[in-house]
Design a protein around this motif. Structure first.
Motif, mmCIF file in Angstrom:
data_model
loop_
_atom_site.group_PDB
_atom_site.id
_atom_site.type_symbol
_atom_site.label_atom_id
_atom_site.label_comp_id
_atom_site.label_asym_id
_atom_site.label_seq_id
_atom_site.Cartn_x
_atom_site.Cartn_y
_atom_site.Cartn_z
ATOM 1 N N ARG A 250 0.583 -1.075 -0.017
ATOM 2 C CA ARG A 250 -0.229 -0.271 0.445
ATOM 3 C C ARG A 250 0.466 1.427 -0.267
ATOM 4 N N SER A 251 2.171 1.156 -0.681
ATOM 5 C CA SER A 251 2.790 1.673 0.363
ATOM 6 C C SER A 251 3.571 2.916 -1.488
ATOM 7 N N PHE A 252 3.014 2.263 -2.283
ATOM 8 C CA PHE A 252 3.969 2.585 -3.930
ATOM 9 C C PHE A 252 3.575 3.609 -4.182
ATOM 10 N N VAL B 88 7.502 3.790 -10.781
ATOM 11 C CA VAL B 88 7.108 3.282 -9.243
ATOM 12 C C VAL B 88 8.323 3.440 -8.395
ATOM 13 N N ASN B 89 8.106 4.251 -6.787
ATOM 14 C CA ASN B 89 9.448 3.838 -6.015
ATOM 15 C C ASN B 89 7.919 3.009 -4.515
ATOM 16 N N ASN B 90 8.561 2.905 -4.003
ATOM 17 C CA ASN B 90 8.453 2.830 -2.606
ATOM 18 C C ASN B 90 8.258 3.460 -1.243
ATOM 19 N N LEU C 83 -6.068 -2.384 -10.273
ATOM 20 C CA LEU C 83 -7.003 -1.717 -8.608
ATOM 21 C C LEU C 83 -7.107 -0.680 -7.946
ATOM 22 N N GLN C 84 -5.988 -0.106 -7.387
ATOM 23 C CA GLN C 84 -5.658 1.315 -6.483
ATOM 24 C C GLN C 84 -5.751 1.973 -7.256
ATOM 25 N N GLY C 85 -5.084 2.931 -8.270
ATOM 26 C CA GLY C 85 -5.317 3.330 -8.548
ATOM 27 C C GLY C 85 -3.782 4.032 -9.184
ATOM 28 N N ILE C 86 -3.148 5.714 -8.749
ATOM 29 C CA ILE C 86 -1.766 6.012 -9.293
ATOM 30 C C ILE C 86 -1.795 6.523 -7.969
ATOM 31 N N PRO C 87 -0.857 5.688 -7.078
ATOM 32 C CA PRO C 87 -0.944 7.205 -6.477
ATOM 33 C C PRO C 87 -0.064 7.970 -5.892
ATOM 34 N N GLN C 88 0.424 8.999 -5.246
ATOM 35 C CA GLN C 88 1.300 10.177 -5.509
ATOM 36 C C GLN C 88 1.796 10.522 -4.401
ATOM 37 N N PRO C 89 2.941 11.262 -4.425
ATOM 38 C CA PRO C 89 3.746 11.264 -3.215
ATOM 39 C C PRO C 89 3.289 11.994 -2.033
ATOM 40 N N THR D 210 1.234 7.854 0.731
ATOM 41 C CA THR D 210 0.616 8.178 -0.450
ATOM 42 C C THR D 210 -0.400 9.356 -0.842
ATOM 43 N N LYS D 211 -0.749 9.397 -1.510
ATOM 44 C CA LYS D 211 -2.703 9.683 -1.989
ATOM 45 C C LYS D 211 -2.308 8.833 -3.539
ATOM 46 N N VAL D 212 -3.913 8.422 -2.797
ATOM 47 C CA VAL D 212 -4.475 8.263 -4.571
ATOM 48 C C VAL D 212 -5.417 9.629 -5.464
ATOM 49 N N GLU D 213 -5.303 10.406 -6.146
ATOM 50 C CA GLU D 213 -5.659 11.076 -6.184
ATOM 51 C C GLU D 213 -6.903 10.793 -7.623
#
Length: 246
Positions: free
Chosen positions: A128-130, A140-142, A157-163, A181-184
């Protein structure tokens, strides 16, 4: 003797590196190995999103099907993607090791024991940290595993998380670091649904690392009960044998 010590150290070093989780806060996975439906969903997620690269080669399809309450025919139809595989085969991955090494820099590790090496909370947090990082080979990073070498396979499934950056000041200098992270833009699942999917996956990986854990714990209670009853019998026999002496 010296060679033996060096060999042992060489074997243990990769394990210690894998177990290192840094100072990242780990969220609680709260797994439940008694939840068979969760294990089935976790197996489905693993086979659909992970098994192309990662194996659990110390497990057999039939044993997993039996433990998770999946009929053999459904296991073959829905969770066995190699047409040549048999129900009694080991769960190896489809990607050749030499090709994987070429594409990823190293063959993806087997995940049978990953929950025992890393810990379930680490896995739950890691998946859950990508976050998006164009500088990395797979974009991507983590947060939990900086400079990770694998793509975010669950991005759909999750979307594209932003740092999310946090600024700290050390010796008068400001330093920025990604702390969350946050998923916009969501993927197929809501945030809660994605967390539950990851929890199911980690639940399955915990089962994979120790398939007889529940059976062993159950047997442990019977052993403790036997020892308690046996202790009472021993005490009564001791009193009977030493009654005339005292």
């Amino acid at each position: 003797m010296k060679k033996w010590i060096v060999g042992l150290f060489s074997f243990m070093l990769p394990l210690s590196v894998m177990a290192a989780g840094g100072n990242v806060h780990l969220d609680k996975a709260n797994n439940d190995l008694t939840d068979q439906a969760s294990l089935q969903r976790g197996a489905k997620t693993f086979m659909n999103y992970c098994s192309a690269c990662h194996s659990t080669q110390y497990q057999r399809y039939q044993r997993v099907a039996t433990d998770l309450g999946i009929p053999d025919d459904l296991m073959k139809e829905n969770l066995m993607f190699d047409p040549k595989a048999k129900i009694g085969d080991l769960m190896t991955n489809a990607i050749p090791a030499d090709s994987a090494a070429k594409w990823f820099g190293a063959p993806p590790p087997d995940l049978t024991l990953v929950a025992r090496v890393r810990g379930v909370d680490w896995l739950y947090t890691y998946l859950r940290s990508f976050y998006a990082d164009p500088s990395r080979p797979f974009g991507v990073n983590n947060v939990t595993f900086p400079n990770v070498g694998m793509p975010h396979v669950l991005e759909g499934l999750q979307g594209i998380p932003q740092p999310v950056y946090t600024t700290t000041t050390v010796d008068g200098k400001e330093h920025q670091a990604v702390t969350s992270t946050k998923v916009e833009k969501l993927g197929e699942l809501t945030a809660e649904e994605y967390d539950n999917t990851v929890r199911d996956l980690v639940n399955f990986l915990e089962y994979s690392g120790d398939p007889v854990k529940l059976e062993r714990h159950s047997l442990g209670w019977w052993v403790m009960a036997f020892l308690a009853i046996f202790t009472v019998i021993v005490v009564l026999l001791k009193k009977e044998y030493w009654r005339d002496v005292h």
